[in-house]
Design a protein around this motif. Sequence first.
Motif, PDB file in Angstrom:
ATOM      1  N   ARG A 160       0.866  -1.310   0.343  1.00 15.33           N
ATOM      2  CA  ARG A 160       0.057  -0.199   0.464  1.00 15.33           C
ATOM      3  C   ARG A 160       1.211   1.197   0.035  1.00 15.33           C
ATOM      4  N   PRO A 161       0.106   2.483  -0.607  1.00 18.88           N
ATOM      5  CA  PRO A 161       0.883   3.789   0.226  1.00 18.88           C
ATOM      6  C   PRO A 161       1.603   3.964   1.009  1.00 18.88           C
ATOM      7  N   PRO A 162       2.112   4.765   1.597  1.00 21.56           N
ATOM      8  CA  PRO A 162       2.647   5.269   3.395  1.00 21.56           C
ATOM      9  C   PRO A 162       1.487   6.069   4.159  1.00 21.56           C
ATOM     10  N   ARG A 163      -0.035   4.867   3.581  1.00 20.22           N
ATOM     11  CA  ARG A 163      -0.646   6.088   4.255  1.00 20.22           C
ATOM     12  C   ARG A 163      -1.697   5.223   4.780  1.00 20.22           C
ATOM     13  N   ASP A 164      -2.827   5.194   5.657  1.00 22.14           N
ATOM     14  CA  ASP A 164      -3.786   4.766   5.443  1.00 22.14           C
ATOM     15  C   ASP A 164      -5.211   5.688   5.450  1.00 22.14           C
ATOM     16  N   ILE A 165      -6.675   5.209   6.262  1.00 23.69           N
ATOM     17  CA  ILE A 165      -7.756   5.960   6.054  1.00 23.69           C
ATOM     18  C   ILE A 165      -8.557   5.812   7.103  1.00 23.69           C
ATOM     19  N   ARG A 166      -8.775   6.798   7.864  1.00 21.56           N
ATOM     20  CA  ARG A 166      -9.128   6.199   9.310  1.00 21.56           C
ATOM     21  C   ARG A 166     -10.853   7.122   8.575  1.00 21.56           C
ATOM     22  N   VAL A 167     -12.100   6.269   8.821  1.00 23.14           N
ATOM     23  CA  VAL A 167     -13.553   7.256   8.228  1.00 23.14           C
ATOM     24  C   VAL A 167     -13.945   6.969   9.522  1.00 23.14           C
ATOM     25  N   VAL A 168     -14.637   8.019  10.050  1.00 22.19           N
ATOM     26  CA  VAL A 168     -15.007   7.723  11.150  1.00 22.19           C
ATOM     27  C   VAL A 168     -16.752   7.451  10.995  1.00 22.19           C
ATOM     28  N   THR A 169     -17.305   6.268  11.851  1.00 22.71           N
ATOM     29  CA  THR A 169     -18.977   6.489  11.770  1.00 22.71           C
ATOM     30  C   THR A 169     -19.410   6.874  12.727  1.00 22.71           C
ATOM     31  N   VAL A 170     -20.853   7.130  12.262  1.00 24.09           N
ATOM     32  CA  VAL A 170     -21.814   6.982  13.233  1.00 24.09           C
ATOM     33  C   VAL A 170     -22.891   6.727  12.928  1.00 24.09           C
ATOM     34  N   GLY A 171     -23.765   5.965  14.221  1.00 25.00           N
ATOM     35  CA  GLY A 171     -24.898   4.860  13.615  1.00 25.00           C
ATOM     36  C   GLY A 171     -24.782   4.662  12.119  1.00 25.00           C
ATOM     37  N   GLY A 172     -23.803   4.102  11.627  1.00 22.09           N
ATOM     38  CA  GLY A 172     -23.257   3.605  11.066  1.00 22.09           C
ATOM     39  C   GLY A 172     -22.940   4.392   9.530  1.00 22.09           C
ATOM     40  N   GLU A 173     -23.494   6.005   9.260  1.00 22.25           N
ATOM     41  CA  GLU A 173     -22.828   6.604   8.628  1.00 22.25           C
ATOM     42  C   GLU A 173     -22.074   7.186   8.929  1.00 22.25           C
ATOM     43  N   PRO A 174     -21.238   7.715   7.693  1.00 21.22           N
ATOM     44  CA  PRO A 174     -19.699   7.750   7.414  1.00 21.22           C
ATOM     45  C   PRO A 174     -19.481   9.437   7.486  1.00 21.22           C
ATOM     46  N   VAL A 175     -19.422   9.827   8.830  1.00 23.78           N
ATOM     47  CA  VAL A 175     -18.811  11.265   9.096  1.00 23.78           C
ATOM     48  C   VAL A 175     -17.857  12.196   8.449  1.00 23.78           C
ATOM     49  N   ALA A 176     -17.063  11.641   8.359  1.00 26.71           N
ATOM     50  CA  ALA A 176     -15.409  12.159   8.597  1.00 26.71           C
ATOM     51  C   ALA A 176     -14.348  11.503   8.304  1.00 26.71           C
ATOM     52  N   ALA A 177     -13.869  11.618   7.306  1.00 27.78           N
ATOM     53  CA  ALA A 177     -12.168  11.237   7.220  1.00 27.78           C
ATOM     54  C   ALA A 177     -11.205  11.684   7.072  1.00 27.78           C
ATOM     55  N   MET A 178     -10.214  10.869   7.328  1.00 24.78           N
ATOM     56  CA  MET A 178      -8.638  11.994   6.502  1.00 24.78           C
ATOM     57  C   MET A 178      -7.539  10.440   6.417  1.00 24.78           C
ATOM     58  N   TYR A 179      -6.836  11.068   5.778  1.00 27.86           N
ATOM     59  CA  TYR A 179      -5.881  10.354   5.849  1.00 27.86           C
ATOM     60  C   TYR A 179      -4.652  10.299   6.780  1.00 27.86           C
ATOM     61  N   ARG A 180      -3.834   9.111   6.749  1.00 32.65           N
ATOM     62  CA  ARG A 180      -2.262   9.030   8.239  1.00 32.65           C
ATOM     63  C   ARG A 180      -1.838   8.773   7.513  1.00 32.65           C
ATOM     64  N   ARG A 181      -0.886   9.647   7.204  1.00 34.27           N
ATOM     65  CA  ARG A 181       0.798   8.966   6.611  1.00 34.27           C
ATOM     66  C   ARG A 181       1.518   8.977   7.451  1.00 34.27           C
ATOM     67  N   SER A 182       2.999   8.424   7.146  1.00 35.10           N
ATOM     68  CA  SER A 182       3.987   8.271   8.439  1.00 35.10           C
ATOM     69  C   SER A 182       5.358   7.436   7.421  1.00 35.10           C
ATOM     70  N   GLY A 183       6.316   7.926   7.314  1.00 35.38           N
ATOM     71  CA  GLY A 183       7.293   7.462   6.919  1.00 35.38           C
ATOM     72  C   GLY A 183       8.022   6.537   7.633  1.00 35.38           C
ATOM     73  N   GLY A 184       7.380   5.653   8.137  1.00 39.56           N
ATOM     74  CA  GLY A 184       7.445   4.241   8.739  1.00 39.56           C
ATOM     75  C   GLY A 184       5.919   3.225   8.390  1.00 39.56           C
ATOM     76  N   PHE A 185       6.835   2.315   9.374  1.00 41.71           N
ATOM     77  CA  PHE A 185       5.551   1.219   8.644  1.00 41.71           C
ATOM     78  C   PHE A 185       4.155   1.553   9.465  1.00 41.71           C
ATOM     79  N   LYS A 186       4.439   2.141  10.637  1.00 40.10           N
ATOM     80  CA  LYS A 186       2.540   2.645  11.663  1.00 40.10           C
ATOM     81  C   LYS A 186       2.497   3.989  10.980  1.00 40.10           C
ATOM     82  N   THR A 187       0.905   4.245  10.808  1.00 39.17           N
ATOM     83  CA  THR A 187       0.552   5.423  10.548  1.00 39.17           C
ATOM     84  C   THR A 187      -0.562   6.359  12.102  1.00 39.17           C
ATOM     85  N   ASN A 188      -0.701   5.325  13.118  1.00 39.00           N
ATOM     86  CA  ASN A 188      -0.932   6.051  13.807  1.00 39.00           C
ATOM     87  C   ASN A 188      -0.579   7.503  14.291  1.00 39.00           C
TER      88      ASN A 188
END
Lengths: 54, 282
Positions: free
Chosen positions: B174-202
């Motif tokens: 994968r690219p050096p990022r992942d995607i976080r989607v916040v859902t409320v009651g099953g509905e997506p409310v917001a999203a962001m890419y999380r990026r890092s130079g290493g293995f983990k993107t937290n």
Amino acid sequence: MNCPECDAPISVPDDAAAGELVACPDCGADYEVARSGGSLELKKAESIGEDWGE
Amino acid sequence: MPRLCIAFDRLRAEEKMLRDSAEGAGYAPLMVDAKTVRAGTSSGAAPFGDAVLERCVSYFRGLHLSAHIEMLGIPVVNTLAVASACGDKLLMTARLKAAGVPTPETHFAFSAEAAAECAEREGYPLVIKPLVGSWGRGVVPIRDRDALDAIIEIRSVRDGPHDRIYYLQELVDRPPRDIRVVTVGGEPVAAMYRRSGGFKTNLALDGTQEPCRITPEMAELASRASEAVGGGILGVDMMEDRSRGLLVHEVNNTVEFKGISRVTEADIPGAMVGYAAGLVRK
């Protein structure tokens, strides 16, 4: 208030909510703000646990 | 007006945002430090109000508090069942797979010997993850047998109840990022890419957040992942596999949203408070 660990003064805002964290500027110890009968207290903050997170 | 309770054990920015949002909506939130709760089978409903947002940073504290709140007949977000499913990566992955949600290839082994045999058969690299834990702690890439043996040795010394169960996952291309989607009651409310130079993107490990437009594919996958674990308020994590497309690798139970709030105009705490208020029993 003074740090229970090193006795350095710690500034706690008057409007600090119970559960907020403050750190001692001298020794770095973390404390949790607690309220007891309207007065502020500092309790030693829990350290990060293995099950902490989201 | 219903009384909402925000149960916490560390008052982070998120809990303050929820408190302010609830106050702004007129719910006069009850802020309950879970560490101060003493309760039992004869307890009354106080001090939990009409619905509870369970926001403990300690997973097991929150889980067991939720059991108590449900015993009282008070709606809690998330439910005990959802928290149970999301707090254990094996249970979560099983739910995703059973619901047909695309997820990375994952192997479960129930002894150190079985884990070693599994790794030798599947080949390296793999990623080993603890069943319980967050913020990327203990998530380690395993690139050879020596690395796996080191983890097995550490676990055998510690020998916690989850240490004999191994969760091994493919290392997704994968690219050096992942995607976080916040859902409320099953509905997506917001999203962001999380990026890092290493293995983990937290973000807890100094990953950075970037704006992310929620595509129809992301929205559909996030909703299906939410449904798979039982709904509620969740953080759905996805990776962009270069050949298979989006894969859901994690669903988080007490989602943090301080970071994502910096890159979205969505009112995340407002959506959470509104959802919890909607659960109040008439």
